[in-house]
Design an enzyme around this catalytic site. Structure first.
Site, mmCIF file in Angstrom:
data_model
loop_
_atom_site.group_PDB
_atom_site.id
_atom_site.type_symbol
_atom_site.label_atom_id
_atom_site.label_comp_id
_atom_site.label_asym_id
_atom_site.label_seq_id
_atom_site.Cartn_x
_atom_site.Cartn_y
_atom_site.Cartn_z
ATOM 1 N N THR A 121 0.859 -1.196 0.000
ATOM 2 C CA THR A 121 0.000 0.000 0.000
ATOM 3 C C THR A 121 0.890 1.239 0.000
ATOM 4 O OG1 THR A 121 -1.675 -1.218 1.174
ATOM 5 C CG2 THR A 121 -1.851 1.169 1.270
ATOM 6 N N CYS A 280 -3.410 -2.005 9.315
ATOM 7 C CA CYS A 280 -3.813 -1.423 8.024
ATOM 8 C C CYS A 280 -4.599 -0.124 8.194
ATOM 9 C CB CYS A 280 -4.612 -2.437 7.230
ATOM 10 S SG CYS A 280 -3.640 -3.884 6.829
#
Ligand code: UGA
Length: 465
Positions: A121, A280
């Site tokens: 990411t 996350c």
């Protein structure tokens, strides 16, 4: 296809094992030689349902291997997945040092034409930096196509999610790269696999053809951040509604269900409680705020999402204090330490934050988690008592706190638990129970959003909505 995965973390390992399961030859490499040695011996660094047999089976079939020889694995692969970590810097920005290091390594080792697939990411326009870096440091007349293929796997259900995605997003510049990506995912796109979670063909295990989406690399990068932020926003919204419901004397679970039944909204991620954690959402939210700020946009909405989430642990401890009055010298039982059920991950776990907060009060904490005890032990102070089974947390306790909603906690013998407790108080941080269920057994029960039902031993009518 011959594939190389760089980074044997949660994403790289799960993706690598699943790609080998659909027939690719996968070499997984990592700079941590001890981790690779463990993996070669079948010792996985994380707990993830279905992953162990998947790794073992594909290793035995010769489709999956682990190696520290990154240059050879890069040279042999047609496509290279970049799955290294992007941990947050002090200011919340994603640290891209590992991505850059790996990109340069690829440039130096690769020959011929390679597909470089970003799964980590990353901030918007990282693919452009990767492309420039590859061109700058390329040797051996190598040529590259850079693809952004964001990861939507959830921890705990990563293997299932790989085989049952809602969508596969591919950001790339050329039709040729898109076609190779489609080929790579063909078994998942067309349901041509035996589901490793159900041991059944795709058609018999709830598989639906996922949406296939091609876009620019920058759009693909933003989709990942925007998706995670939106899910976080839903959770904070649910928590704000839960607080309002408590003030109004309404049942938050009923209200949120009433909202979620509107298909435009959906029921998922409207479960109130201790808020979101893990490695996350909190990190991606901070990173997205930084990305937006750098682009010149003040994402105030997301700052509020963060602020609401940050208050959950304090609110829970305040509730406990309201019931117990003084925390010092008391014995408390804790059920759950992982940031959510189905995983041993305790990183930024709200449950761990509650434990840390409580331990400031010189009390005795008796804890149990089905998977996360080892990780918690490394992080919590030594005075914490780790119980061999969940019932043991109740021994002499003045309250049992449910901090992770493991389904097996619902199935405990709560009458036996009550008999072990000094005071039958349950504070449910995850709304594992409905108001009335534990009161019917003579407990005092309180949850975030279901109002405080304190000091009652009479059986309350179960809520039916
Ligand atoms: C999340 C996303 O769901 C994945 O799509 C994404 O790929 C992943 O992050 C990632 O970026 O790698 P994950 O962190 O595994 O996956 O966990 P979730 O299942 O999304 O839960 C996150 C947190 O939200 C947990 O602490 C959970 O307890 C909390 N949560 C979730 C709530 O408090 N309420 C809800 O209704 C749902």
């Amino acid at each position: 296809m011959e594939l190389c995965i760089i980074g044997a973390g949660y994403v790289g390992l799960t993706t690598g094992a699943c790609l080998s399961e659909i027939g690719h030859h996968v070499a997984v490499t990592d700079c941590d030689a001890a981790k690779i040695a463990d993996l070669e011996r079948g010792r996985l660094p994380i707990y993830e349902e279905f992953l162990q047999p998947l790794v073992e089976g594909n290793q035995a079939a010769g489709r999956l291997r682990f190696t520290t020889e990154a240059p050879a694995a890069i040279a042999a692969a047609e496509a290279i997945f970049v799955c290294v970590g992007t941990p947050p810097d002090r200011d919340g920005k994603a640290n891209l040092a590992a991505v850059e290091r790996v990109t340069r390594q690829i440039a130096e080792c690769a020959a011929g034409h390679k597909l470089i697939i970003g799964k980590s990411t990353v901030p918007a326009r990282t693919a452009e930096h990767i492309r420039r870096t590859l061109d700058t440091f390329a040797r051996n007349r190598a040529s590259f196509e850079v693809v952004s293929n964001p990861e939507f796997l959830r921890e705990g259900t990563g293997v299932y999610d790989f085989f049952h995605p809602d969508r596969i997003v591919v950001g790339c510049d050329t039709a040729a790269a898109a076609a190779r990506m489609r080929e790579l995912y063909r078994p998942v796109l067309e349901g041509l696999f035996q589901c490793p979670c159900h041991a059944r063909p795709a058609a018999d295990c709830g598989w639906h053809a996922p949406a296939w989406m091609e876009t620019s690399t920058t759009s693909a990068e933003l989709i990942k951040h925007a998706a995670n932020s939106f899910l976080s926003l839903k959770i904070s919204y649910a928590n704000a509604i839960a607080d309002i419901c408590e003030l109004a004397g309404a049942d938050a679970l009923a209200v949120l269900r009433g909202i979620g039944l509107d298909r435009r909204i959906g029921e998922a991620f409207l479960r109130p409680g201790l808020g979101f954690g893990g490695f996350c959402f909190p990190k991606d939210l901070s990173a997205f705020l930084e990305i937006a700020a750098e682009l010149g946009y003040d994402f105030r909405l997301l700052r509020e999402v963060q602020a609401i989430n940050a208050e959950r642990v304090a609110l829970f401890v305040r509730k406990l204090r309201e019931s117990l009055w003084v925390l010092e010298d008391k014995t408390l039982g804790v059920l759950g330490l992982a940031f959510k059920p189905g995983t041993d991950d305790t990183r930024l776990s709200p449950a761990m934050a509650v434990a840390h907060e409580l331990l400031k009060h010189k009390l005795r904490l008796q804890v149990y988690d089905p998977k996360a005890m080892e990780r918690a032990r490394a992080e919590l102070p030594p005075e914490v008592v780790y119980c061999g089974h969940p019932e043991a947390v109740a021994e002499g306790a003045e309250a049992v706190l449910i901090l992770t909603e493991w389904p097996e906690f619902r199935a405990l013998d709560w009458t036996a638990m009550k008999a072990r407790m000094l005071r039958p108080l349950v504070l449910d941080g995850r709304n594992l129970f409905r108001a009335g269920e534990l009161e019917a057994l003579g407990f005092e029960y309180a949850a975030l959003g279901q109002g405080v039902v304190a000091h009652t031993t009479s059986a309350a009518a179960p809520v039916t909505s």
